[in-house]
Design an enzyme around this catalytic site. Structure first.
Site, mmCIF file in Angstrom:
data_model
loop_
_atom_site.group_PDB
_atom_site.id
_atom_site.type_symbol
_atom_site.label_atom_id
_atom_site.label_comp_id
_atom_site.label_asym_id
_atom_site.label_seq_id
_atom_site.Cartn_x
_atom_site.Cartn_y
_atom_site.Cartn_z
ATOM 1 N N ASP A 155 0.798 -1.346 0.054
ATOM 2 C CA ASP A 155 0.016 0.044 -0.014
ATOM 3 C C ASP A 155 0.906 1.259 -0.042
ATOM 4 O O ASP A 155 1.920 1.093 0.071
ATOM 5 C CB ASP A 155 -0.819 -0.118 1.155
ATOM 6 N N GLY A 192 -4.575 4.224 -7.469
ATOM 7 C CA GLY A 192 -4.687 4.535 -9.165
ATOM 8 C C GLY A 192 -4.060 5.798 -9.387
ATOM 9 O O GLY A 192 -4.654 6.625 -9.875
ATOM 10 N N ASP A 212 -10.518 3.186 -3.043
ATOM 11 C CA ASP A 212 -11.201 1.882 -2.427
ATOM 12 C C ASP A 212 -12.403 1.853 -2.961
ATOM 13 O O ASP A 212 -13.627 2.646 -2.951
ATOM 14 C CB ASP A 212 -11.157 1.973 -0.924
HETATM 15 C C1 GLA Z 1 -6.120 1.271 1.617
HETATM 16 C C2 GLA Z 1 -6.058 0.270 0.603
HETATM 17 C C3 GLA Z 1 -7.448 -0.824 1.109
HETATM 18 C C4 GLA Z 1 -6.803 -1.307 2.301
HETATM 19 C C5 GLA Z 1 -6.681 -0.565 3.521
HETATM 20 C C6 GLA Z 1 -6.093 -0.831 4.484
HETATM 21 O O1 GLA Z 1 -7.383 2.075 1.814
HETATM 22 O O2 GLA Z 1 -6.427 0.926 -0.440
HETATM 23 O O3 GLA Z 1 -7.501 -1.699 0.020
HETATM 24 O O4 GLA Z 1 -5.668 -2.109 2.132
HETATM 25 O O5 GLA Z 1 -5.856 0.434 2.925
HETATM 26 O O6 GLA Z 1 -5.855 -0.175 5.615
#
Ligand code: GLA
Length: 572
Positions: A155, A192, A212
């Site tokens: 991430d 993205g 998300d």
């Molecule tokens: C981000 C990611 C999610 C998830 C959360 C976890 O928002 O985009 O897919 O992994 O972190 O904290």
């Protein structure tokens, strides 16, 4: 510039990762020949995970037939880790929720014939504030290798504090994986920010195309459009299909199948992800899914569309806002076609063989009904589709010559391919957030004028905007004159910034500071040698999107000058 030198030096030091002797070679480029399939804990449980639950999920993956259907990876998302490292600086599982340890959990998962995935973040902390990888990359990836990890989702929360470009962060992680000797699929999670442009295909196996996902249809459609539409890229590309293929995939985020309101919604979501050759990471609670959800997630002929070894990402051949038609040519000479009604009223949605590049009468099979529908002379109409209803078809005769894809957008349309001057207004941007500035005119459709000088070329912002252009590292300088156009409202303000790559690198090459209507235009002339992707942002005076007044900011004469086309800054 100083920043850039620092970036390169830092990276030179951190990237010097030597493979561990005696370790097997990792065939990194061939770890995801088809889109990865599995389950991820985030959409179902968020932070609320523990080893009892995860073991039950592993059991459910086997018992439900998910494993058999191809779902291999069981991925623990954020919050598996303890809030501090051990005395040797190693990551460890949360001792209360994973008392048996992360290696034992991996063994359990492997024992069920599945593969083991973990989440981490490339910054000092994860999105949930737990220890991140920064500064521990080699150690942590070796730890993951020792635990038997097969898949890493990495991430990007807080990564703007890393002092490195995204491409540098992920290049380092790739090197650490190879050096660890253990094959691990690398999933770029960066909300993205254009990984398809700055190195996704060379560095990782999948990359996010969006923020998300949430369990409602507008979110599902927006995420599909991040990969298939023009949400994130210039419309001339017709989506991101040309950046995907065997080994590297656009990822519109994990599945919400089983979490939506109706089976019809779950089905259309699943069909969209299958036709888009998207990774299929289930996100529902597998321990108590209904038979209907199970049947959707394991629908064999639908999954075959996703896993087709030819690896073409489906693309739209029709979209009027309410109705869409997608085409995904398959390896056996047939093609998968999705006809969708997103509109509020019942509708017929039609496709002609012409739109698919097919000639003559064609047999049609309904992949959800598993039924041959007959042979159709010139096309097919799905009648009476309710809102969110669709048909997924297979069209054509197996063994026929391959159905051709349209030509991808050629490099000269979106990157620097010539020596000398290339105006950015003649290129299609490769990533965007907000409306694309108009080419060679202002928001009022008038010629660009700054302090009485008329500019034939340039970008006219119609609102706050961020646009990325791919330079391929072959341009030497970026030049422009920026300011608020004569047509701007009297109280207009704006701030122009030029960045190397996405905002995570914080590598700002030029910053106009706050500008007001009537201020003297500012000249921009910066080195972009070795810059693969250049980001231009126009925001309000504070550099934020909100309350933007300067709707007529212009990048007059925005251009790059290439002297040497031999370089390429792609991070291999
Ligand atoms: C981000 C990611 C999610 C998830 C959360 C976890 O928002 O985009 O897919 O992994 O972190 O904290």
């Amino acid at each position: 510039m100083i920043r850039l030198i620092c970036n390169s030096l830092c990276i030179f030091t951190v990237l010097a990762v030597t493979p561990m002797s005696g370790h097997a070679q990792v065939d990194y480029d061939h770890l995801a020949p088809t889109p990865p399939m599995g389950w991820n804990s985030w959409n179902a449980f968020h932070k609320d995970i523990d080893e009892v639950k995860i073991r039950a999920i592993a059991d459910a993956m086997v018992k439900s037939g998910m494993r058999e259907a191809g779902y291999r990876y069981l991925v623990l998302d954020d919050a598996w880790m303890a809030d501090r490292r051990d005395e040797e600086g190693r990551l460890q599982g949360d001792p209360d929720r994973f008392p048996s340890g992360m290696k034992a959990l991996g063994d359990y998962i492997h024992g069920r014939g599945l593969q083991y995935g973990l989440y981490e973040c490339r910054a000092t902390k994860t999105c949930q504030g737990l220890p991140g990888l920064l500064g521990h990359e080699r150690q942590d990836i070796d730890t993951f290798a020792a635990w038997g990890v097969d898949y890493l989702k990495i991430d990007s929360c807080f990564a703007e504090l890393n002092g490195r470009l995204s491409s540098q962060d992920y290049a380092l992680l790739k090197r650490c994986i190879i050096a660890s000797g253990r094959p691990m699929v690398l999933s770029i999670s960066d909300f993205g920010q254009g990984a398809w442009a700055w190195g996704g295909a060379e560095l990782a196996h999948l990359w996010r195309t969006s923020g998300d996902i949430y369990p409602f249809m507008q979110s599902v459609y927006n995420h599909a459009d991040s990969s298939a539409g023009d949400l994130m890229i210039h419309p001339a590309f017709n989506g991101l299909w040309q950046f995907a293929g065997p080994g590297h995939w656009n990822d519109p985020d994990m599945l919400e199948v089983g979490n939506l309101k109706t089976a019809a919604e779950d089905k259309v979501h699943f069909s969209l992800w299958c036709i888009l050759a998207a990774p299929l990471m289930a996100g529902n609670d597998l321990r108590n899914m209904t038979d209907t959800t199970r049947a959707i997630l394991t629908a064999k002929e639908v999954i075959q569309v996703n896993q087709d070894p030819r690896g073409v990402q489906g693309y739209k051949v029709f979209d009027d806002g309410d109705h869409e038609v997608y085409n995904k040519p398959l390896c056996d000479g047939t093609t998968a076609v999705l006809l969708l009604n997103k509109g509020k009223t019942v509708a017929d949605v039609q496709v002609t063989w012409d739109q698919l590049g097919l000639r003559g009468a064609q047999p049609v099979r309904d992949l959800w009904a598993r039924k041959d529908l007959g042979t159709f002379a010139t096309g097919f109409t799905a009648t009476n589709l309710q809102r969110h209803e669709h048909r997924l078809l297979k069209v054509g005769t197996p063994g026929a010559p391959l159905v051709r894809t349209p030509p991808p957008l050629p490099p000269e349309r979106y990157t620097v391919t010539r020596k000398g001057t290339t105006y950015l207004s003649d290129l299609c941007c490769i990533w965007k957030n907000g409306p694309i500035p108009l080419s060679d005119r202002t928001a009022h459709n008038t010629p660009i004028v700054l302090s009485g000088t008329v500019f034939k070329k340039g970008l006219g912002c119609t609102a706050a905007s961020k646009v990325m252009y791919q330079l391929n590292g072959v341009a030497g300088r970026f030049q422009s004159t920026v300011g608020l156009d004569e047509d701007a409202p009297d109280d207009a303000t704006g701030r122009f910034r030029v960045w190397h790559e996405d905002h995570f690198g914080r590598a700002v090459l030029f910053d106009s500071g706050p500008m007001h209507k009537g201020d003297a235009p500012q000249a921009v002339d910066v080195s972009v040698a070795h810059v693969n992707c250049l980001l231009l942002t126009f925001e309000n005076a504070q550099g934020r999107r909100s309350k933007v007044q300067g709707l007529t900011g212009v990048w007059a004469d925005a251009r790059v000058i290439a002297t040497n086309l031999a370089n390429s800054a792609n991070h291999k």
